[in-house]
Enzyme design. Structure first.
Site, PDB file in Angstrom:
ATOM      1  N   ASP A 138       0.927  -1.299   0.211  1.00 15.26           N
ATOM      2  CA  ASP A 138       0.191   0.150  -0.112  1.00 15.26           C
ATOM      3  C   ASP A 138       0.793   1.107   0.119  1.00 15.26           C
ATOM      4  OD1 ASP A 138      -2.043   1.849   0.319  1.00 15.26           O
ATOM      5  OD2 ASP A 138      -2.164   1.604   2.521  1.00 15.26           O
TER       6      ASP A 138
ATOM      7  N   ASN B 135      -0.670   4.410  -0.134  1.00 18.56           N
ATOM      8  CA  ASN B 135      -1.224   5.819   0.511  1.00 18.56           C
ATOM      9  C   ASN B 135      -1.856   5.520   1.762  1.00 18.56           C
ATOM     10  OD1 ASN B 135      -3.228   4.186  -0.610  1.00 18.56           O
ATOM     11  ND2 ASN B 135      -4.100   5.399  -2.000  1.00 18.56           N
TER      12      ASN B 135
ATOM     13  N   ASP C  51      -4.151   3.679   2.759  1.00 18.36           N
ATOM     14  CA  ASP C  51      -6.015   3.309   2.851  1.00 18.36           C
ATOM     15  C   ASP C  51      -5.742   1.785   3.093  1.00 18.36           C
ATOM     16  OD1 ASP C  51      -5.152   1.920   0.586  1.00 18.36           O
ATOM     17  OD2 ASP C  51      -6.589   3.091  -0.690  1.00 18.36           O
TER      18      ASP C  51
ATOM     19  N   ASP D  68      -1.540  -1.423  -4.060  1.00 17.67           N
ATOM     20  CA  ASP D  68      -2.004  -0.552  -5.071  1.00 17.67           C
ATOM     21  C   ASP D  68      -0.854  -0.356  -6.078  1.00 17.67           C
ATOM     22  OD1 ASP D  68      -0.318   1.435  -3.848  1.00 17.67           O
ATOM     23  OD2 ASP D  68      -1.490   2.371  -2.754  1.00 17.67           O
TER      24      ASP D  68
ATOM     25  N   ASP E  40      -4.402 -10.023 -15.876  1.00 19.80           N
ATOM     26  CA  ASP E  40      -5.520 -11.145 -15.783  1.00 19.80           C
ATOM     27  C   ASP E  40      -6.543 -10.709 -16.706  1.00 19.80           C
ATOM     28  OD1 ASP E  40      -6.702 -13.428 -14.433  1.00 19.80           O
ATOM     29  OD2 ASP E  40      -5.589 -12.957 -12.562  1.00 19.80           O
TER      30      ASP E  40
ATOM     31  N   ASP F 113      -8.416 -16.291 -16.953  1.00 13.99           N
ATOM     32  CA  ASP F 113      -9.319 -16.849 -15.675  1.00 13.99           C
ATOM     33  C   ASP F 113     -10.148 -18.024 -16.087  1.00 13.99           C
ATOM     34  OD1 ASP F 113      -9.738 -16.118 -12.754  1.00 13.99           O
ATOM     35  OD2 ASP F 113     -11.830 -15.940 -13.294  1.00 13.99           O
TER      36      ASP F 113
ATOM     37  N   GLU G  26      -5.872 -20.750 -17.115  1.00 16.78           N
ATOM     38  CA  GLU G  26      -6.467 -21.340 -15.902  1.00 16.78           C
ATOM     39  C   GLU G  26      -7.452 -22.408 -16.107  1.00 16.78           C
ATOM     40  OE1 GLU G  26      -8.138 -20.349 -11.242  1.00 16.78           O
ATOM     41  OE2 GLU G  26      -8.922 -19.802 -13.200  1.00 16.78           O
TER      42      GLU G  26
ATOM     43  N   HIS H 199      -3.373 -17.095  -5.134  1.00 18.51           N
ATOM     44  CA  HIS H 199      -4.461 -16.290  -4.508  1.00 18.51           C
ATOM     45  C   HIS H 199      -5.542 -17.453  -3.911  1.00 18.51           C
ATOM     46  CE1 HIS H 199      -5.889 -16.090  -8.409  1.00 18.51           C
ATOM     47  NE2 HIS H 199      -7.012 -15.599  -7.981  1.00 18.51           N
ATOM     48  N   ASP H 200      -5.633 -18.460  -4.580  1.00 25.07           N
ATOM     49  CA  ASP H 200      -6.902 -19.296  -4.338  1.00 25.07           C
ATOM     50  C   ASP H 200      -6.440 -20.636  -3.582  1.00 25.07           C
ATOM     51  OD1 ASP H 200      -8.653 -17.731  -5.824  1.00 25.07           O
ATOM     52  OD2 ASP H 200      -7.775 -18.859  -7.790  1.00 25.07           O
TER      53      ASP H 200
HETATM   54  C1  GLC Z   1     -10.461 -18.141 -10.738  1.00 27.75           C
HETATM   55  C2  GLC Z   1      -9.891 -17.016  -9.927  1.00 27.75           C
HETATM   56  C3  GLC Z   1     -10.491 -16.932  -8.580  1.00 27.75           C
HETATM   57  C4  GLC Z   1     -12.132 -16.502  -8.780  1.00 27.75           C
HETATM   58  C5  GLC Z   1     -12.613 -17.346  -9.923  1.00 27.75           C
HETATM   59  C6  GLC Z   1     -13.896 -16.485 -10.586  1.00 27.75           C
HETATM   60  O1  GLC Z   1     -10.495 -19.342 -10.266  1.00 27.75           O
HETATM   61  O2  GLC Z   1      -8.598 -17.393  -9.628  1.00 27.75           O
HETATM   62  O3  GLC Z   1     -10.118 -16.130  -7.660  1.00 27.75           O
HETATM   63  O4  GLC Z   1     -12.676 -16.337  -7.571  1.00 27.75           O
HETATM   64  O5  GLC Z   1     -11.959 -17.541 -11.085  1.00 27.75           O
HETATM   65  O6  GLC Z   1     -13.348 -15.458 -11.186  1.00 27.75           O
END
Ligand code: GLC
Length: 577
Positions: free
Chosen positions: A36, A38, A40, A44, A113, A221, A279, A351-352
């Site tokens: 971050d 700024n 908040d 960013d 993405d 995605d 993905e 991140h999942d």
């Molecule tokens: C993918 C992303 C995930 C998201 C899902 C719907 O699996 O990695 O974070 O929730 O798609 O877009």
């Protein structure tokens, strides 16, 4: 760590310039949790820009940014309301251009993405689509009447029985126009209708716009879900589930490969030095060459899920302990399926997923298991991905109650599981193991307040171990996880056999040992890793190994650099002949 970097030479790997990504290391940034600038409490673009030297120092070639587009943030940006603008929480298009310039100035590349299986329900396309049945954009999304004999909105009236990935039905009732729309994820993420050519061309136009602006490619995605079986049949209802399994009817649907090939032609043909990664949850090994065989001109590589889904037979939040060798067998089978035709994405963290060191490693041997897992992964054939904080050996966090969670998946699952009778404690135990928020806690930059992530209040709690585990303590320390990742990147850049060689598994007596060879012309690299917290016998498997030790995840005296009989817990070694 033991590392002989004099064994490396930036030699010609024989890769063509269009295949540059085969010799690259990618770093995934989840912008809201990265840095971050700024105060908040949300990461960013300026925060990312301030860390470019850190990333370059780690040996990174490509940054992949999770979505930064304008979004109501129902699913942290995976619900896009304007594909042509940056969400104000992250900055502006000017900030983006400045960031991109900083990335390119350092010889790195940036991929965006691409979230086009669905948009946000606040995207103007959907706002128009839902405005009336005869709106020209009505058919841009997937609308259906209630099931015959039912009144819309009542239980059982959904057009079919598919469940959403985020709990509940995959259909949302629209009172105003008297139809349902499909949302495989959140109801604020309506699925786009890829069978409509106008939708496809609008997507290609947008992708071209970003490439023209200077980005170097896309991570796509859930791209294997874009083609649905047009008859939208009911799915099987498995015991204990309330909804039908729609997956076979929308994963790898009838027109998927036609669309991917069309996208390739409309967007990437005639451009050089781009990169694409799809993905693809649920895509099976036997089918992977359909996506990545270069002769088919679809994608450069995919993310498969087989290894991160191991042990989840009883549901994502009821993981079982993995058997020794299970992870290695899975990774190895994918290497063999890709062979020398296709290409792999190599990842454990994103991140999942929960943090790999907590799920596949052992927090009691954090440095050892983080570096052993990284060795096993990064020396494979494919492009390695490092998820922010993985290079520090960041662990799962400690969430005390449901109020500590932010993820829409976790919150909806908790509500549904508790309503259906599971005890709150047991639901929380499951979330603590495999919840996505484990990966979304702020990057631990230093031992100061909020781990140096923000001067404000972070949007999600910092993992409590930040005073011990942080970047400031690790950069420059040759015995850190960070330095080890740097060595792995150096090896990929400096050893053509790792960037481009063939893969061959070595059979070992102990299932805990993952051993393999990489071979390119005369060069052979041998990788020996014990993926367990007990010593493991190498036995005969060690006898055929030739060459010199170039990397190990512990200091080794001169007389211990030959191939051992036994590998210590989480011991990793790489030999080069
Ligand atoms: C993918 C992303 C995930 C998201 C899902 C719907 O699996 O990695 O974070 O929730 O798609 O877009």
């Amino acid at each position: 760590m033991f590392f002989r970097n004099d064994a490396l030479a930036p030699a010609d790997s024989g890769l063509s310039p269009d295949e540059w990504w085969k010799g690259a290391v990618v770093y995934q940034i989840y912008p809201r949790s990265f840095k971050d600038s700024n105060g908040d409490g949300l990461g960013d673009l300026e925060g990312i820009r301030s860390k470019l030297d850190y990333l370059k120092g780690l040996g990174i070639d490509v940054l992949w940014l999770s979505p930064i587009y304008a979004s109501p943030q129902a699913d942290n940006g995976y619900d896009i309301a304007d594909y042509y603008d940056i969400d104000p929480m992250f900055g502006t298009l000017e900030d983006f251009d400045r960031l991109l310039e900083g990335v390119h100035d350092r010889g790195m590349r940036l991929v965006m993405d691409l979230v086009v299986n669905h948009s946000s329900d606040e995207h103007p396309w959907f706002v128009e689509s839902r405005s009336s049945r005869d709106n020209p954009k009505r058919d841009w999304y997937i609308w259906r009447d209630p099931r015959p004999g039912y009144v819309g909105g009542e239980i059982g009236a959904e057009p079919n029985n598919w469940g959403s990935f985020f709990s509940g039905s995959a259909w949302a009732w629209d009172e105003a126009t008297g139809q349902y729309y499909l949302h495989l994820f959140h109801r604020k993420q309506p699925d786009l209708n890829w069978d409509n050519p106008q939708v496809r061309h609008a997507v290609y136009e947008m992708m071209n716009w970003w490439l023209d602006r200077g980005v170097d490619g896309f991570r796509m995605d859930v791209i294997n879900l874009i083609s649905k079986d047009p008859s939208l049949p009911d799915g099987i209802v498995y015991p204990g589930r309330s909804w039908g399994e729609g997956f076979p009817h929308f994963s790898e649907g009838p027109r998927l490969h036609e669309y991917l090939a069309e996208m390739r032609r409309e967007v990437f043909e005639g451009r050089s030095a781009t990169m694409t990664v799809g993905e693809c949850p649920g895509v099976r090994r036997d089918n992977v060459l359909l996506f990545t065989d270069p002769a088919r001109a679809e994608l450069d590589m995919v993310f498969h899920f087989d290894h991160v889904d191991l042990g989840l037979e009883s549901g994502k939040f009821h993981p079982r302990t993995l058997r020794p060798g299970e992870l290695a067998d899975c990774l190895s089978a994918w290497q063999e399926a890709q062979g020398e035709i296709g290409w792999n994405s190599l990842y454990l963290d994103n991140h999942d997923q929960p943090r790999a060191v907590s799920r596949f490693g052992d927090e009691a041997y954090r440095y050892e298991s983080a570096t052993a897992l990284a060795t096993a992964l990064h020396m494979l054939r494919g492009t390695p991905y490092v998820y922010q904080g993985e290079e520090l050996g960041m662990t799962n966090s400690v969430f005390r109650g449901i109020d500590d969670y932010r993820d829409v998946e976790a919150l909806r699952y908790y509500r549904e599981a508790v309503e259906s009778g599971e005890s709150p404690e047991s639901v929380l135990d499951g979330l603590a193991l495999t919840g996505r928020d484990n990966a979304r806690t702020p990057v631990q930059w230093d031992a100061g307040p909020n781990a140096g992530f923000t001067d404000g209040t972070p949007w999600i709690g910092v993992a409590p171990n930040y005073e011990e585990i942080n970047a400031a303590a690790q950069v420059g320390d040759p015995s850190s996880v960070y330095s080890y990742y740097r060595a792995l990147a150096d090896i990929r850049h400096g050893l053509p056999v790792i960037a481009a060689g063939a893969y061959e598994r070595i059979v070992t007596p102990s299932p805990a040992v993952f051993a393999y060879r990489r071979i390119l012309d005369e060069a052979v690299a041998t990788v020996l890793v014990n993926l367990s917290s007990q010593p493991a016998v190498l036995g005969d498997a060690g006898r055929g190994v030739s060459g010199d030790l170039i990397l190990a995840n512990r200091d080794l005296p001169e007389d211990d650099r030959g191939v051992p009989e036994v590998l210590g817990r989480w011991e990793a070694r790489v030999y080069l002949a």
